[in-house]
Design an enzyme around this catalytic site. Structure first.
Site: not given
Length: 343
Positions: A8, A11, A14, A62-63, A84, A157, A161, A186
């Protein structure tokens, strides 16, 4: 120095992870879902101080697709899975899609990392995987706590996670073949924006500065600076004691939106003239929720504090985060500097 893959690469978190790795002299590979994002990603990194000749390359992966991961991870010592999906406003209509990207993508990265002989993977999880789906409590949450994915009030969301991190630990336990895992969890991540394409978490400060939030609901948020989140990723990557551990990333106790507004007014002077001064009574928020989607989102969280403990990261890794006030002001100053706030 090591060769490290960061997923990523365009981001917010990132970018700071890549900058921290480059400063330490590591060779960095970063993945992008679309290589058209490379120019924007490099511009962000340049704004953060990266030199054009830095040991950095970008790779398409790609994820939700196996293609590209083997080549991106070949020869890497470590992988930091930061990518993410974070929906704007922290809501998502496509719950199944969000969970698929988070869970399947995480396992895909772990499988490719194992095949490439990667020593350790650090997964960017979230406090969303720690402190939700249970009755509110007075004490802080720590790394032993897990969100109940089917609990009351758990949104798409948060569920994504939680399921993604659970899948990561299950994979390591069953198929890891000696590869190590650590996670960083985080709370809300603030800090200096590197360009006009803001992270969803920075929208909150933008709304306070721009007059989009004329009064604050009684909401509390844990906060952490993105630079400290990046530092914790690097510590979790290399410290022997970090293997097999989760680490909450938070500056300290949760902060109310009203307190955040006070910090902005005290630190910015005239630039904070649109920052709200009034905290709305809960009854007013509930009335507004009848017509305003944003108010409707706030209602289940009114007055609820979810504090997170950072003692584990401090004690085991020597991590020392900035105060929340510094993260708030650094965010605001960057948005003003970039011309993203009304004059």
């Amino acid at each position: 120095m090591a060769r490290v893959l960061v997923t990523g690469g365009s981001g917010f978190i990132a970018a700071y992870v890549i900058l921290a790795l480059l400063r330490q002299g590591h060779e960095v590979r970063a993945t992008l879902r679309d290589m058209a994002q490379e120019g924007q990603a490099r511009a962000q990194l340049a704004a953060g101080g990266a030199r054009p000749e830095a040991a950095l390359s970008f790779h398409r992966a790609d994820l939700l697709d196996d293609d590209g991961w083997a080549a991106a991870l070949a020869g890497c010592d470590y992988a930091l899975h930061v990518a993410s999906p974070v929906p704007a406003g922290l809501v998502a209509d496509d719950e199944a899609g969000l969970i698929a990207v988070a869970r399947e993508g995480t396992v895909r990265v772990l499988k490719a990392a194992r095949a490439a002989g990667v020593r350790r993977v650090v997964v960017t999880s979230s406090f969303a995987a720690v402190g939700y789906g249970h009755a509110p409590r007075t004490g802080p949450y720590d790394e032993r706590d897990w969100t109940a994915p089917d609990g009351a009030g758990v949104d798409a969301y948060t569920r994504s996670k939680t399921l993604a991190e659970r899948a990561a630990w299950d994979f390591i336990a069953g198929e890891g073949a000696g590869m190590e895992l650590a996670t960083v969890n985080p709370v809300v991540v603030l800090g200096p924006a590197l360009g006009p394409d803001m992270s969803a978490s920075l929208d909150l400060i933008h709304a306070l500065l721009d007059g989009a939030m004329p009064a604050t609901p009684r909401l509390y948020l844990g906060l952490v600076d993105v630079r400290d989140v990046a530092d914790l990723h690097l510590k979790a990557m290399t410290a022997p004691e970090a293997a097999g551990e989760r680490f909450l990333a938070t500056a300290g106790a949760a902060v109310s939106l009203h307190e955040m507004a006070k910090v902005l007014r005290a630190g910015l002077g005239p630039a904070a003239r649109r920052v709200p001064r009034i905290q709305l009574p809960d009854v007013m928020v509930r009335l507004a929720a009848l017509v305003l989607p944003m108010a409707r989102m706030a209602v289940p969280r009114l007055g609820i504090r979810r504090d997170a403990a950072n003692a584990k990261a401090r004690d085991i890794l020597g991590w020392s985060p900035r105060p929340a006030e510094e993260a708030i002001l650094a965010t605001a100053e960057s948005l003003i500097r970039l011309g993203l706030v009304k004059g």
